[in-house]
Design an enzyme around this catalytic site. Structure first.
Site, PDB file in Angstrom:
ATOM      1  N   THR A 139      -2.040   3.950   6.796  1.00 28.31           N
ATOM      2  CA  THR A 139      -2.652   2.905   5.973  1.00 28.31           C
ATOM      3  C   THR A 139      -3.623   3.477   4.955  1.00 28.31           C
ATOM      4  OG1 THR A 139      -4.154   0.994   6.093  1.00 28.31           O
ATOM      5  CG2 THR A 139      -4.385   2.649   7.798  1.00 28.31           C
ATOM      6  N   ASP A 140      -3.832   2.733   3.878  1.00 28.81           N
ATOM      7  CA  ASP A 140      -4.838   3.141   2.894  1.00 28.81           C
ATOM      8  C   ASP A 140      -6.257   2.974   3.420  1.00 28.81           C
ATOM      9  OD1 ASP A 140      -4.924   0.370   2.888  1.00 28.81           O
ATOM     10  OD2 ASP A 140      -4.561   0.138   0.732  1.00 28.81           O
ATOM     11  N   GLU A 141      -6.426   2.248   4.522  1.00 30.51           N
ATOM     12  CA  GLU A 141      -7.761   1.996   5.047  1.00 30.51           C
ATOM     13  C   GLU A 141      -8.444   3.247   5.581  1.00 30.51           C
ATOM     14  OE1 GLU A 141      -8.387  -1.584   7.322  1.00 30.51           O
ATOM     15  OE2 GLU A 141      -6.473  -2.400   6.651  1.00 30.51           O
ATOM     16  N   TYR A 164     -10.006   0.165  13.826  1.00 32.48           N
ATOM     17  CA  TYR A 164      -8.587   0.322  13.464  1.00 32.48           C
ATOM     18  C   TYR A 164      -8.377   1.511  12.547  1.00 32.48           C
ATOM     19  CZ  TYR A 164      -4.479  -0.279  10.526  1.00 32.48           C
ATOM     20  OH  TYR A 164      -3.336  -0.036   9.804  1.00 32.48           O
ATOM     21  N   LYS A 168      -6.366   5.157  13.076  1.00 30.62           N
ATOM     22  CA  LYS A 168      -5.266   5.587  12.206  1.00 30.62           C
ATOM     23  C   LYS A 168      -5.604   6.917  11.530  1.00 30.62           C
ATOM     24  CE  LYS A 168      -1.890   4.040  11.381  1.00 30.62           C
ATOM     25  NZ  LYS A 168      -0.576   4.278  12.038  1.00 30.62           N
TER      26      LYS A 168
END
Length: 356
Positions: A139-141, A164, A168
């Protein structure tokens, strides 16, 4: 899918999390490309659904396996004998990670370690051949939050800000460690917010569509000015397959659409679409309600996708306006499906509020 059918034909593919939203789109897309076999490993949590996989034929096999169980994962990988492993399985809802981070650590960190270790052992048994690929979907997060300008690139520093995104980020680092330490043929992709058919309705777009259909409040965190880059799941999956075929082993690729929208813009667009579908019940925007913001809510994500475009020729094809309209119509048509999911949805106090 032009240009990938010959690559995928007659290959054996293992997909983790293949009964989930993005994973099932991968399975459906791959099934059209005629691999010899698609094996799905899925823990079958609340967000998994075998109805996403109906009608795909005998070449698709589903095994209920929790990635936290190393012995079971090793057995499944060696049994499947895949030419490619696509690691999609993950706990992904930020609010749930705030309330219960432990399962995110187990699924996203321990689970990734186990599939990596099993894949490394299997790849060694294959003689470490050059044709094997391991794709890790992220993810870009993991990059944290941007200001009003700028884009994340593949070289951006990691700065995860939620349980989260931290798990990741940890899983990304594990894949890179296996690549650099063992020469493992891993590739990482980081993508923006996905939307489209079959998404479990706890995420923003389906959640708002279902609430609007029932004339319930449409809660927006804070003032709704947080910016996300939205990509239709089918565009994302085309990018994933292109990276496996044409990407460089050991590299990272960002997959995005360039479609930046604030959360408020997304919800207001849904209201406008609902007004058109239900002219006898207009003014859905009156249902919008601002609620207390999520703790540590990132302000903006946006991605520089020049690398994947340059190296694979991929680009997104579905505009946000077109994709959202099609997605809304799909949920309206599939009301019998999502009605059955409502018992799984949180109906009490909101998640991720830090209230105990």
């Amino acid at each position: 899918m032009t240009g990938v059918s010959n690559f995928w034909r007659d290959r054996s593919v293992l997909i983790t999390g293949g009964a989930g939203f993005i994973g099932s789109e991968i399975v459906r897309s791959l099934a059209k490309l005629k691999p010899s076999r698609i094996v799905i490993l899925d823990k079958m949590t609340y967000a998994a659904d075998t109805r996403r996989l109906e009608g795909l034929g005998n070449s698709v096999q589903l095994e209920k396996v929790a990635l936290e169980d190393l012995e079971a994962v090793q057995a499944a990988v060696f049994k499947a004998k895949p030419d490619c492993i696509i690691h999609c399985a993950a706990e992904s809802h930020v609010d749930r990670s705030i309330d219960g981070p432990a399962c995110f650590v187990q699924s996203n960190v321990v689970g990734t370690f186990n599939i990596l270790q099993a894949s490394l052992d299997y790849w060694a048994e294959r003689g470490k051949d050059d044709g094997f690929r391991f794709l890790h979907i992220s993810t870009d997060e993991v990059y944290g939050s941007l200001g009003q300008e700028g884009l994340f690139t593949e070289e951006s520093a990691y700065s995860p800000r939620s349980p989260y995104s931290a798990t990741k980020a940890a899983s990304d680092h594990l894949v890179r460690a296996w690549v650099h330490t063992y020469g493992f043929p891993g590739i990482i992709t980081n993508c923006g917010n996905n939307y489209g058919p079959w998404q479990f309705p706890e995420k923003l777009i389906p959640l708002m569509i279902l609430a609007a259909r029932d004339q319930r409040p449409l809660p927006i965190y804070g003032n709704g000015d947080q910016v996300r880059e939205w990509i239709h799941v089918s565009d994302h999956v085309r990018g994933l397959l292109a990276v496996i075929e044409k990407g460089t082993v050991g590299d990272t690729y960002l997959i995005g659409s360039g479609e930046e929208k604030t959360n408020r813009e997304v919800v207001e667009t849904i209201c406008q679409l609902m007004d058109r579908r239900f002219p006898d019940s207009p003014f859905h925007d009156l249902l919008i309600a601002n609620v207390e913001d999520r703790p540590g809510h990132d302000q903006r994500y946006a991605l520089d996708t020049s690398k994947i475009k340059r190296e694979t020729g991929w680009c997104s094809q579905i505009s946000f306006e077109e994709g959202l309209s099609r997605t809304l119509d799909w949920y309206l048509d599939m009301e019998p499906w999502w009605r059955t999911l409502q018992p799984k949805l949180n109906t009490g106090e909101r998640l991720g509020s830090l209230k105990r």
